[in-house]
Write an enzyme that holds these catalytic residues in place. Structure first.
Site, PDB file in Angstrom:
ATOM      1  N   GLY A  45       0.830  -1.201   0.000  1.00  0.00           N
ATOM      2  CA  GLY A  45       0.000   0.000   0.000  1.00  0.00           C
ATOM      3  C   GLY A  45       0.856   1.239   0.000  1.00  0.00           C
ATOM      4  O   GLY A  45       2.031   1.194   0.390  1.00  0.00           O
ATOM      5  N   GLN A  50       2.956   9.858   1.379  1.00  0.00           N
ATOM      6  CA  GLN A  50       4.285   9.233   1.323  1.00  0.00           C
ATOM      7  C   GLN A  50       5.091   9.658   0.095  1.00  0.00           C
ATOM      8  O   GLN A  50       6.282   9.413   0.018  1.00  0.00           O
ATOM      9  CB  GLN A  50       4.151   7.708   1.358  1.00  0.00           C
ATOM     10  CG  GLN A  50       3.642   7.212   2.707  1.00  0.00           C
ATOM     11  CD  GLN A  50       3.480   5.717   2.710  1.00  0.00           C
ATOM     12  OE1 GLN A  50       2.523   5.188   2.162  1.00  0.00           O
ATOM     13  NE2 GLN A  50       4.426   5.010   3.317  1.00  0.00           N
ATOM     14  N   CYS A 107       6.135  -0.264   7.207  1.00  0.00           N
ATOM     15  CA  CYS A 107       5.709   0.921   6.470  1.00  0.00           C
ATOM     16  C   CYS A 107       6.875   1.389   5.613  1.00  0.00           C
ATOM     17  O   CYS A 107       8.009   1.422   6.084  1.00  0.00           O
ATOM     18  CB  CYS A 107       5.303   2.012   7.462  1.00  0.00           C
ATOM     19  SG  CYS A 107       4.802   3.551   6.675  1.00  0.00           S
ATOM     20  N   LEU A 108       6.589   1.735   4.362  1.00  0.00           N
ATOM     21  CA  LEU A 108       7.660   2.152   3.449  1.00  0.00           C
ATOM     22  C   LEU A 108       8.350   3.431   3.930  1.00  0.00           C
ATOM     23  O   LEU A 108       9.468   3.708   3.521  1.00  0.00           O
ATOM     24  CB  LEU A 108       7.111   2.349   2.030  1.00  0.00           C
ATOM     25  CG  LEU A 108       6.598   1.078   1.336  1.00  0.00           C
ATOM     26  CD1 LEU A 108       5.956   1.427   0.002  1.00  0.00           C
ATOM     27  CD2 LEU A 108       7.717   0.066   1.139  1.00  0.00           C
ATOM     28  N   HIS A 149      -4.214   0.918   7.644  1.00  0.00           N
ATOM     29  CA  HIS A 149      -2.890   1.558   7.704  1.00  0.00           C
ATOM     30  C   HIS A 149      -2.844   2.759   6.747  1.00  0.00           C
ATOM     31  O   HIS A 149      -2.378   3.837   7.121  1.00  0.00           O
ATOM     32  CB  HIS A 149      -1.825   0.509   7.338  1.00  0.00           C
ATOM     33  CG  HIS A 149      -0.412   1.009   7.327  1.00  0.00           C
ATOM     34  ND1 HIS A 149       0.539   0.588   8.225  1.00  0.00           N
ATOM     35  CD2 HIS A 149       0.223   1.887   6.510  1.00  0.00           C
ATOM     36  CE1 HIS A 149       1.688   1.202   7.977  1.00  0.00           C
ATOM     37  NE2 HIS A 149       1.526   1.991   6.929  1.00  0.00           N
ATOM     38  N   GLU A 150      -3.362   2.574   5.520  1.00  0.00           N
ATOM     39  CA  GLU A 150      -3.312   3.665   4.525  1.00  0.00           C
ATOM     40  C   GLU A 150      -4.256   4.807   4.901  1.00  0.00           C
ATOM     41  O   GLU A 150      -3.908   5.970   4.743  1.00  0.00           O
ATOM     42  CB  GLU A 150      -3.639   3.141   3.118  1.00  0.00           C
ATOM     43  CG  GLU A 150      -2.659   2.108   2.571  1.00  0.00           C
ATOM     44  CD  GLU A 150      -1.198   2.450   2.761  1.00  0.00           C
ATOM     45  OE1 GLU A 150      -0.839   3.649   2.708  1.00  0.00           O
ATOM     46  OE2 GLU A 150      -0.405   1.533   2.997  1.00  0.00           O
ATOM     47  N   HIS A 153      -2.660   6.995   7.282  1.00  0.00           N
ATOM     48  CA  HIS A 153      -1.734   7.929   6.617  1.00  0.00           C
ATOM     49  C   HIS A 153      -2.488   9.163   6.109  1.00  0.00           C
ATOM     50  O   HIS A 153      -1.995  10.282   6.213  1.00  0.00           O
ATOM     51  CB  HIS A 153      -1.076   7.269   5.395  1.00  0.00           C
ATOM     52  CG  HIS A 153       0.195   6.534   5.679  1.00  0.00           C
ATOM     53  ND1 HIS A 153       1.303   7.141   6.209  1.00  0.00           N
ATOM     54  CD2 HIS A 153       0.547   5.240   5.468  1.00  0.00           C
ATOM     55  CE1 HIS A 153       2.278   6.241   6.324  1.00  0.00           C
ATOM     56  NE2 HIS A 153       1.843   5.085   5.881  1.00  0.00           N
TER      57      HIS A 153
HETATM   58 ZN    ZN Z   1       2.780   3.245   5.829  1.00  0.00          ZN
END
Ligand code: ZN
Length: 195
Positions: A45, A50, A107-108, A149-150, A153
Site C-alpha cells: 500500500g 508518502q 511501512c515504506l 494503515h493507509e 496515513h
Molecule cells: Zn505506511
C-alpha cells in the site's frame, strides 16, 4: 515514474489529506506514479502523503501475498481478492469492525522497522476509484489491515502511533535516528535550492 518515498520525520507525513473534488489529469498521473512507486518498493500500500502530496488518495495491492490471506465481499457476496487489485481509494471512509487482531506491520516510510499492531479484523469501505466511480466493499485479513494503515496515513496517523508504549520505547533510538536523518536531508535540500 517512480517517486521518492518520504521517510519518518518529513512533516508531510503528519498532514491530513485534502479531499479530492475531481480526478484531473494531474491526479491521474499521480495515481500512475504511486502505483509504480509502490510496486518498485514491493509495498502492499501507498498513501499520497508518502510521495509528498497531502491528499485523500491511497493505493493498495495485496495480491501475491500468500502467508497473510485476505477476504473480500462485494455487494454482500464473497469476491476474488486478486481480481480486485490494485484498488485505488479516493476520499475513503472506513468503518472498522470485529475484534482486534494482532499482526505484523511495516511501512515504506520506516525502512527496517516492523512491529505487531492490533487492529479490528474487518473493515467496511466506501470510496471513489480512479475513474471517480463509487466503490463499496467489506474486507478482512491483510487487506483490512493494509486499508486501515493507509487511511491512517491520509489522516496524518502513523503505525508507530498504534504501537504499545513499551515497544515504541524499545524502538526509540531507531526512530529518533531516522527522524534526525530525514530532517538533516531536508535541510540540505533546502539550502541547495536556495543557491
Ligand atoms: Zn505506511
Amino acid at each position: 515514474m517512480s517517486l521518492p518515498i518520504l521517510k519518518y520525520g518529513n512533516p508531510v507525513l503528519r498532514q491530513k489529506g485534502a479531499r479530492i473534488e475531481s480526478i484531473t489529469a494531474e491526479i491521474q498521473e499521480l495515481i500512475a506514479d504511486m502505483r509504480e512507486t509502490m510496486y518498485a518498493a514491493k509495498g502492499v500500500g501507498l498513501a499520497a502523503q508518502q510521495v509528498g502530496k497531502a491528499l485523500q488518495l491511497a493505493i493498495v495491492d495485496v495480491s501475491g501475498v500468500t502467508d497473510r490471506p485476505s477476504t473480500l465481499e462485494l455487494h454482500g457476496k464473497p469476491a476474488d481478492v486478486e481480481a480486485f487489485m490494485p484498488v485505488v481509494l479516493i476520499n475513503p471512509q472506513i468503518k472498522p469492525m470485529g475484534d482486534p487482531v494482532r499482526g505484523p506491520e511495516g511501512c515504506l516510510s520506516f525502512p527496517e522497522i516492523y512491529n505487531e499492531i492490533s487492529r479490528p479484523g474487518f473493515v467496511e469501505v466506501t470510496a471513489s476509484n480512479e475513474k471517480g466511480k463509487k466503490i463499496q466493499f467489506r474486507c478482512g485479513g491483510l487487506l483490512a489491515r493494509a486499508i486501515q494503515h493507509e487511511v491512517d496515513h491520509l489522516n496524518g496517523i502513523l503505525f508507530i502511533d498504534r504501537m504499545g508504549r513499551e515497544k515504541k520505547q524499545e524502538l526509540k533510538e531507531e526512530l529518533d535516528a531516522l527522524q534526525a536523518a530525514t530532517k538533516e536531508a531536508l535541510k540540505r535540500k533546502k539550502s541547495f535550492h536556495k543557491q
